[in-house]
Design a protein around this motif. Structure first.
Motif, PDB file in Angstrom:
ATOM      1  N   ALA A 118       3.705   4.802  -8.716  1.00  0.00           N
ATOM      2  CA  ALA A 118       3.831   4.102  -7.426  1.00  0.00           C
ATOM      3  C   ALA A 118       4.969   3.096  -7.532  1.00  0.00           C
ATOM      4  O   ALA A 118       4.963   2.224  -8.402  1.00  0.00           O
ATOM      5  N   LEU A 119       5.931   3.233  -6.617  1.00  0.00           N
ATOM      6  CA  LEU A 119       7.117   2.377  -6.646  1.00  0.00           C
ATOM      7  C   LEU A 119       6.958   1.244  -5.633  1.00  0.00           C
ATOM      8  O   LEU A 119       7.207   1.418  -4.440  1.00  0.00           O
ATOM      9  N   GLY A 120       6.513   0.099  -6.110  1.00  0.00           N
ATOM     10  CA  GLY A 120       6.486  -1.092  -5.269  1.00  0.00           C
ATOM     11  C   GLY A 120       5.225  -1.280  -4.453  1.00  0.00           C
ATOM     12  O   GLY A 120       4.232  -0.560  -4.594  1.00  0.00           O
ATOM     13  N   VAL A 121       5.300  -2.276  -3.584  1.00  0.00           N
ATOM     14  CA  VAL A 121       4.137  -2.791  -2.859  1.00  0.00           C
ATOM     15  C   VAL A 121       3.579  -1.768  -1.857  1.00  0.00           C
ATOM     16  O   VAL A 121       2.370  -1.507  -1.841  1.00  0.00           O
ATOM     17  N   SER A 122       4.450  -1.189  -1.030  1.00  0.00           N
ATOM     18  CA  SER A 122       3.936  -0.271   0.012  1.00  0.00           C
ATOM     19  C   SER A 122       3.272   0.947  -0.622  1.00  0.00           C
ATOM     20  O   SER A 122       2.208   1.390  -0.171  1.00  0.00           O
ATOM     21  N   ALA A 123       3.909   1.501  -1.657  1.00  0.00           N
ATOM     22  CA  ALA A 123       3.343   2.677  -2.330  1.00  0.00           C
ATOM     23  C   ALA A 123       1.970   2.337  -2.911  1.00  0.00           C
ATOM     24  O   ALA A 123       1.007   3.093  -2.738  1.00  0.00           O
ATOM     25  N   SER A 124       1.873   1.192  -3.588  1.00  0.00           N
ATOM     26  CA  SER A 124       0.600   0.807  -4.215  1.00  0.00           C
ATOM     27  C   SER A 124      -0.468   0.566  -3.154  1.00  0.00           C
ATOM     28  O   SER A 124      -1.614   0.992  -3.308  1.00  0.00           O
ATOM     29  N   LYS A 152      -4.928   8.778 -11.842  1.00  0.00           N
ATOM     30  CA  LYS A 152      -4.359   7.666 -12.592  1.00  0.00           C
ATOM     31  C   LYS A 152      -3.050   7.268 -11.926  1.00  0.00           C
ATOM     32  O   LYS A 152      -2.266   8.129 -11.521  1.00  0.00           O
ATOM     33  N   VAL A 153      -2.856   5.968 -11.818  1.00  0.00           N
ATOM     34  CA  VAL A 153      -1.657   5.442 -11.154  1.00  0.00           C
ATOM     35  C   VAL A 153      -0.947   4.481 -12.098  1.00  0.00           C
ATOM     36  O   VAL A 153      -1.588   3.656 -12.764  1.00  0.00           O
ATOM     37  N   TYR A 154       0.362   4.609 -12.163  1.00  0.00           N
ATOM     38  CA  TYR A 154       1.189   3.639 -12.890  1.00  0.00           C
ATOM     39  C   TYR A 154       2.092   2.971 -11.860  1.00  0.00           C
ATOM     40  O   TYR A 154       2.814   3.653 -11.126  1.00  0.00           O
ATOM     41  N   VAL A 155       2.031   1.649 -11.802  1.00  0.00           N
ATOM     42  CA  VAL A 155       2.813   0.916 -10.798  1.00  0.00           C
ATOM     43  C   VAL A 155       4.053   0.295 -11.445  1.00  0.00           C
ATOM     44  O   VAL A 155       3.970  -0.311 -12.513  1.00  0.00           O
ATOM     45  N   THR A 156       5.184   0.485 -10.800  1.00  0.00           N
ATOM     46  CA  THR A 156       6.386  -0.252 -11.202  1.00  0.00           C
ATOM     47  C   THR A 156       7.095  -0.768  -9.948  1.00  0.00           C
ATOM     48  O   THR A 156       6.573  -0.674  -8.836  1.00  0.00           O
ATOM     49  N   PHE A 157       8.272  -1.351 -10.141  1.00  0.00           N
ATOM     50  CA  PHE A 157       9.050  -1.867  -9.011  1.00  0.00           C
ATOM     51  C   PHE A 157       9.529  -0.726  -8.124  1.00  0.00           C
ATOM     52  O   PHE A 157       9.735   0.396  -8.598  1.00  0.00           O
TER      53      PHE A 157
END
Ligand code: URA
Length: 185
Positions: A118-124, A152-157
């Motif tokens: 997930a790339l960033g706030v909206s995706a998360s 499973k989710v990995y969050v980054t910028f």
């Protein structure tokens, strides 16, 4: 449902006001099924014109960093939290993310990813994750349930952040390498 059938539905969607301003919906593209699903925010100008995700500046930056981490775009499925371009590239509204979520849920059940990046706030947020600052959830794997699946989710910028702020690039690349290591397991 097949991905092509879902894409047809997305391309004719009128569930929210973003549909009125689009040239093209941007359902997403890539391998199906795929070990890795990459989830961005929303199409920008170039994506809206072409109907393809992440082909503008932040897309080129993302593709370059994925390659640095050993991840090839052709191996993954890439999509966005909302499938139509918000006016003037503003952030998608909560109700737009909600309206589009059924498509994301269907994509997850068709693509069956081992991991969602997930790339960033909206995706998360579109995955139902709650947080007050991205740093609370960034840089590790979180188990979530969405629709009828546990994933499973990995969050980054979002890539636009390290693109603008070079100091964030090392952390962004570290995250992508961790994702690569996880999907290789
Ligand atoms: N930014 C995104 O989040 N998605 C795209 O497809 C392009 C830019």
């Amino acid at each position: 449902m097949e991905i092509s059938e879902l894409n047809t539905k997305i391309n004719s969607c009128i569930l929210c006001a973003l549909s009125k301003g689009r040239k093209n919906a941007v359902p997403g593209e890539g391998k199906v099924p795929a070990d890795l699903m990459i989830l961005g925010e929303a199409p920008g100008k170039f994506e809206d014109i072409a109907g393809r995700p992440f082909i503008g500046m932040s897309g080129k930056f993302l593709t370059k960093y994925l390659e640095k981490a050993g991840i090839r775009r052709e191996e993954v499925f890439i999509t966005n939290a909302v499938k139509c371009r918000p006016p003037n590239n503003r952030k998608p509204k909560t109700e737009e993310i909600e309206a589009c979520r059924p498509y994301l849920i269907s994509q997850i059940s068709i693509v069956k990813p081992k991991l969602i990046l997930a790339l960033g706030v909206s995706a998360s947020s579109s995955l139902g994750m709650s947080f007050s600052h991205l740093s609370e959830i960034r840089g590790r794997i979180t188990d979530i349930s969405i629709g009828d699946r546990n994933v499973k989710v990995y969050v980054t910028f979002h890539p636009s952040f390290p693109m603008r702020f070079p100091k964030a690039r090392e952390g962004f690349l570290d995250d992508l390498v961790k994702v690569k290591d996880f999907i290789m397991r």
